[in-house]
Design a protein around this motif. Structure first.
Motif, PDB file in Angstrom:
ATOM      1  N   ARG A  52       0.845  -1.208   0.000  1.00 55.94           N
ATOM      2  CA  ARG A  52       0.000   0.000   0.000  1.00 55.94           C
ATOM      3  C   ARG A  52       0.876   1.252   0.000  1.00 55.94           C
ATOM      4  O   ARG A  52       0.359   2.360   0.120  1.00 55.94           O
ATOM      5  N   ASP A  66      -6.033   6.242  -0.910  1.00 54.13           N
ATOM      6  CA  ASP A  66      -6.216   5.040  -0.077  1.00 54.13           C
ATOM      7  C   ASP A  66      -6.620   5.474   1.333  1.00 54.13           C
ATOM      8  O   ASP A  66      -5.985   6.350   1.934  1.00 54.13           O
ATOM      9  N   LYS A  83      -1.076   2.156   5.187  1.00 54.16           N
ATOM     10  CA  LYS A  83      -0.345   2.511   3.965  1.00 54.16           C
ATOM     11  C   LYS A  83       0.968   3.251   4.227  1.00 54.16           C
ATOM     12  O   LYS A  83       1.722   3.511   3.283  1.00 54.16           O
ATOM     13  N   ALA A 107      -5.463  -1.563 -11.718  1.00 51.82           N
ATOM     14  CA  ALA A 107      -6.749  -0.857 -11.830  1.00 51.82           C
ATOM     15  C   ALA A 107      -6.687   0.072 -13.034  1.00 51.82           C
ATOM     16  O   ALA A 107      -5.775   0.895 -13.129  1.00 51.82           O
ATOM     17  N   SER A 158     -13.159  -4.651 -11.731  1.00 53.79           N
ATOM     18  CA  SER A 158     -12.229  -3.619 -11.294  1.00 53.79           C
ATOM     19  C   SER A 158     -11.421  -4.082 -10.082  1.00 53.79           C
ATOM     20  O   SER A 158     -11.893  -4.908  -9.294  1.00 53.79           O
ATOM     21  N   THR A 159     -10.216  -3.565  -9.942  1.00 52.99           N
ATOM     22  CA  THR A 159      -9.383  -3.921  -8.790  1.00 52.99           C
ATOM     23  C   THR A 159      -9.003  -2.639  -8.031  1.00 52.99           C
ATOM     24  O   THR A 159      -9.238  -1.528  -8.502  1.00 52.99           O
ATOM     25  N   SER A 160      -8.398  -2.836  -6.855  1.00 52.80           N
ATOM     26  CA  SER A 160      -8.195  -1.726  -5.919  1.00 52.80           C
ATOM     27  C   SER A 160      -7.336  -0.596  -6.472  1.00 52.80           C
ATOM     28  O   SER A 160      -6.249  -0.838  -6.997  1.00 52.80           O
ATOM     29  N   LYS A 161      -7.818   0.631  -6.277  1.00 55.62           N
ATOM     30  CA  LYS A 161      -6.997   1.809  -6.595  1.00 55.62           C
ATOM     31  C   LYS A 161      -6.253   2.211  -5.341  1.00 55.62           C
ATOM     32  O   LYS A 161      -6.682   3.106  -4.597  1.00 55.62           O
ATOM     33  N   VAL A 162      -5.181   1.490  -5.073  1.00 54.09           N
ATOM     34  CA  VAL A 162      -4.327   1.794  -3.921  1.00 54.09           C
ATOM     35  C   VAL A 162      -2.884   1.738  -4.394  1.00 54.09           C
ATOM     36  O   VAL A 162      -2.606   1.339  -5.520  1.00 54.09           O
ATOM     37  N   ASN A 194      -0.374  -0.088  -4.699  1.00 54.08           N
ATOM     38  CA  ASN A 194       0.232  -1.420  -4.715  1.00 54.08           C
ATOM     39  C   ASN A 194       1.214  -1.562  -5.880  1.00 54.08           C
ATOM     40  O   ASN A 194       1.305  -0.707  -6.757  1.00 54.08           O
ATOM     41  N   ASN A 217      -0.163  -1.612  -9.574  1.00 46.76           N
ATOM     42  CA  ASN A 217      -0.563  -0.284 -10.053  1.00 46.76           C
ATOM     43  C   ASN A 217       0.652   0.585 -10.333  1.00 46.76           C
ATOM     44  O   ASN A 217       0.706   1.301 -11.330  1.00 46.76           O
TER      45      ASN A 217
END
Ligand SMILES: [Zn+2]
Length: 342
Positions: A178, A187, A198, A242, A279-283, A285, A288
């Motif tokens: 994160r 996040d 994070k 994402a 969709s996947t996490s917008k953090v 990671n 991304n």
């Protein structure tokens, strides 16, 4: 052994040997977590001797590098360059301390592929075209804790986030996956006690600074991050970055990930791995960051299993560890072969 099995075994000992044998076979069902960890998981102290041994046995094929050090315990972050090619693939076995299957897979890859290089034409050609940058653990502090059997649920690094001057195994640390400097500001994981904390700033952690530096120095064709999810619902699945609007490069990545997924049988249930298409996490990671900031196609592979009861198995037995890492090695070789042909 479960309580049920133990009771039944006692009954069997009073005189029904065949039944006892059948019962023992069913009690040997592999779909359980084992902690302390089974012996098939490599320990941190195994890495350097193993690397030295392999580098001596295969001159010019493997190079051992230290890409950085952790901030709290000053532990080295190791990378192994395997192969002689010009095209680079990054493979990170571990971000989260308790996700040790990926570390076992990383060891399997550099041990097995370096042997196969001399014996199999396909692997020889692959490693003459590609170089694998294998980082067994980007979280040596978490790996140390879990390998020492101190706790089975250590996710973060060992940053003293509450500033009390000691390591609180359950709460201290930053979730390294994160902490990358992309989508970090949106996040919501700001609670330093949370397993998903994070960090105080984007790329505040030295582990993340080290991998960003490597990502900027080497031009990667692909980055793969292995994880294992403690919840059954996420395992045996591949996750992509994402994106709002999938472009051509994303669709190509999707095809590659789908190909990998179809080549890995699930551990305890019928069928194969699947590609997560929603969709996947917008953090902040790794996938991304590599995809959006470095323009490197990137995927996360959750290699924990889901047993027949729907439970997540991230610390399987020796037998299962070996089976799982073999299957992923096969799928990875097939996928790199496909990259050559495209
Ligand atoms: Zn993880």
């Amino acid at each position: 052994m479960s309580e049920f099995c133990a009771i039944m075994l006692k009954l069997c000992c009073s005189g029904i040997p065949l039944f006892a044998l059948i019962l023992l076979a069913s009690c040997a069902y592999q779909g359980v977590n084992e902690y302390p960890l089974a012996s098939a998981y490599p320990a941190p102290q195994d890495l350097v001797p193993k690397m030295n041994e392999l580098a001596a046995r295969h001159p010019g094929l493997l190079v051992h590098r230290i890409i950085g050090f952790t901030a709290t315990e000053n532990l080295p972050i190791h990378a192994i360059e395997l192969g002689k090619g010009q095209r680079n693939i990054l493979i990170i076995g571990q971000h989260h301390g308790d996700e040790v299957l990926g570390v076992a897979l990383a060891f399997q890859l550099f041990e097995s592929l370096s042997e196969r290089y001399h014996k199999e034409a396909q692997v020889h050609e692959l490693l003459n075209e590609f170089k694998l940058w294998i980082v067994p653990s980007l979280n040596p502090e978490g790996w140390r804790v879990v390998s020492a059997n101190l706790t089975r649920t250590k996710r973060k690094n060992n940053r003293d986030t509450d500033g009390n001057g000691k390591l609180d195994l359950r709460t201290d640390g930053v979730d390294l996956n994160r902490n990358y400097p992309v989508f970090w500001d949106i996040d919501i994981a700001t609670d330093h006690l949370s397993p998903f904390y994070k960090g105080p700033q984007p790329a505040s952690e030295k582990e993340i600074q080290a991998i960003i530096a490597l990502g900027r120095k080497v031009s990667f064709d692909l980055a793969i991050f292995y994880h294992s999810s403690r919840t059954g619902a996420l395992n045996e699945t591949i996750f992509l970055p994402a994106v709002d609007e999938p472009k051509e490069d994303f669709l190509a990545l999707q095809d590659l990930a789908e190909f990998y997924a179809q080549n890995v049988p699930r551990d305890y249930l019928p069928g194969t791995y699947t590609l997560h298409k929603n969709s996947t996490s917008k953090v902040g990671n790794a996938r991304n960051f590599f995809y959006h900031s470095l323009e490197v196609p990137a995927m996360l592979i959750e290699i924990g299993g889901i047993n027949k009861e729907g439970k997540s198995i991230i610390h399987p037995s020796n037998k299962m560890v070996k089976r799982i890492v073999n299957r992923h090695e096969k799928a990875l070789v097939k996928m790199i072969q496909r990259m050559r042909e495209l």
